[in-house]
Design a protein around this motif. Structure first.
Motif: not given
Length: 117
Positions: A103-117
Protein backbone atom coordinates in the motif's frame (compact mmCIF):
# COMPACT_ATOMS: atom_id res chain seq x y z
CA UNK A 1 17.46 -17.12 -6.09
CA UNK A 2 18.02 -19.51 -3.18
CA UNK A 3 16.05 -19.21 0.00
CA UNK A 4 17.60 -19.21 3.44
CA UNK A 5 17.05 -22.25 5.64
CA UNK A 6 13.84 -22.14 7.68
CA UNK A 7 13.95 -21.42 11.42
CA UNK A 8 14.33 -24.48 13.67
CA UNK A 9 10.66 -24.75 14.67
CA UNK A 10 9.62 -24.29 11.05
CA UNK A 11 12.04 -27.04 10.04
CA UNK A 12 10.51 -29.32 12.67
CA UNK A 13 7.01 -28.52 11.39
CA UNK A 14 7.88 -29.12 7.74
CA UNK A 15 9.77 -32.30 8.66
CA UNK A 16 6.80 -33.65 10.64
CA UNK A 17 4.44 -32.72 7.82
CA UNK A 18 6.57 -34.58 5.26
CA UNK A 19 7.00 -37.60 7.52
CA UNK A 20 3.26 -37.79 8.03
CA UNK A 21 2.69 -37.73 4.27
CA UNK A 22 5.52 -40.09 3.30
CA UNK A 23 6.53 -42.39 6.16
CA UNK A 24 9.06 -44.21 3.97
CA UNK A 25 10.96 -41.11 2.78
CA UNK A 26 14.70 -41.33 3.25
CA UNK A 27 16.82 -38.53 4.67
CA UNK A 28 18.23 -37.57 1.28
CA UNK A 29 14.70 -37.08 -0.11
CA UNK A 30 13.71 -35.11 2.98
CA UNK A 31 16.79 -32.89 2.67
CA UNK A 32 15.90 -32.10 -0.93
CA UNK A 33 12.27 -31.32 -0.06
CA UNK A 34 13.23 -29.14 2.91
CA UNK A 35 16.12 -27.39 1.15
CA UNK A 36 18.63 -28.31 3.86
CA UNK A 37 21.59 -30.66 4.09
CA UNK A 38 21.30 -34.37 4.84
CA UNK A 39 23.32 -33.74 8.01
CA UNK A 40 20.76 -31.16 9.17
CA UNK A 41 17.94 -33.62 8.43
CA UNK A 42 19.76 -36.27 10.46
CA UNK A 43 20.19 -33.81 13.35
CA UNK A 44 16.50 -32.80 13.20
CA UNK A 45 15.37 -36.43 12.93
CA UNK A 46 17.32 -37.32 16.06
CA UNK A 47 15.76 -34.37 17.85
CA UNK A 48 12.15 -35.28 16.95
CA UNK A 49 12.79 -38.93 17.83
CA UNK A 50 14.34 -37.92 21.18
CA UNK A 51 11.33 -35.70 21.90
CA UNK A 52 9.08 -38.70 21.30
CA UNK A 53 7.37 -37.12 18.29
CA UNK A 54 8.50 -39.76 15.80
CA UNK A 55 8.96 -43.49 16.08
CA UNK A 56 11.47 -45.14 13.77
CA UNK A 57 10.96 -48.67 12.53
CA UNK A 58 13.73 -50.27 10.56
CA UNK A 59 13.36 -53.27 8.31
CA UNK A 60 15.29 -54.99 5.57
CA UNK A 61 14.11 -54.85 2.00
CA UNK A 62 14.50 -57.76 -0.39
CA UNK A 63 17.71 -56.22 -1.79
CA UNK A 64 19.28 -56.30 1.72
CA UNK A 65 19.43 -52.52 2.14
CA UNK A 66 18.36 -51.21 5.51
CA UNK A 67 15.22 -49.07 5.24
CA UNK A 68 13.29 -47.02 7.77
CA UNK A 69 9.67 -46.11 8.34
CA UNK A 70 9.02 -42.92 10.28
CA UNK A 71 5.73 -42.75 12.18
CA UNK A 72 4.36 -39.75 14.04
CA UNK A 73 3.42 -40.56 17.62
CA UNK A 74 0.35 -39.00 19.25
CA UNK A 75 2.64 -36.41 20.86
CA UNK A 76 4.18 -35.83 17.42
CA UNK A 77 0.74 -35.14 15.96
CA UNK A 78 0.08 -32.64 18.79
CA UNK A 79 3.49 -31.02 18.31
CA UNK A 80 2.85 -30.72 14.57
CA UNK A 81 -0.45 -28.98 15.29
CA UNK A 82 1.18 -26.52 17.72
CA UNK A 83 4.00 -25.82 15.26
CA UNK A 84 1.44 -25.32 12.47
CA UNK A 85 -0.36 -22.73 14.60
CA UNK A 86 2.92 -20.86 15.26
CA UNK A 87 3.88 -21.07 11.58
CA UNK A 88 0.46 -19.79 10.49
CA UNK A 89 0.60 -16.89 12.95
CA UNK A 90 4.04 -15.86 11.71
CA UNK A 91 3.00 -16.11 8.06
CA UNK A 92 -0.13 -14.03 8.74
CA UNK A 93 2.02 -11.34 10.37
CA UNK A 94 4.39 -11.40 7.39
CA UNK A 95 1.39 -11.14 5.05
CA UNK A 96 -0.02 -8.13 6.92
CA UNK A 97 3.39 -6.42 6.85
CA UNK A 98 3.67 -7.11 3.14
CA UNK A 99 0.21 -5.65 2.53
CA UNK A 100 1.24 -2.46 4.36
CA UNK A 101 4.41 -2.19 2.27
CA UNK A 102 2.46 -2.73 -0.95
CA UNK A 103 0.00 0.00 0.00
CA UNK A 104 2.85 2.39 0.77
CA UNK A 105 4.40 1.65 -2.62
CA UNK A 106 1.07 2.16 -4.38
CA UNK A 107 0.66 5.51 -2.63
CA UNK A 108 4.21 6.49 -3.59
CA UNK A 109 3.66 5.53 -7.24
CA UNK A 110 0.26 7.26 -7.36
CA UNK A 111 1.63 10.48 -5.87
CA UNK A 112 4.53 10.48 -8.34
CA UNK A 113 2.42 9.97 -11.46
CA UNK A 114 2.05 13.67 -12.28
CA UNK A 115 5.69 14.64 -11.71
CA UNK A 116 8.32 15.27 -14.37
CA UNK A 117 11.24 12.88 -14.48
Amino acid sequence: MTSSPPPENETDYVLLRHLEAATDANQRELAKRLGISVGKVNYCMRAVVNRGWVKVNNFRRADNKLAYAYLLTPSGVNAKLQLARMFLERKEQEFEQLQREIQMLRNEVASGDGREQ
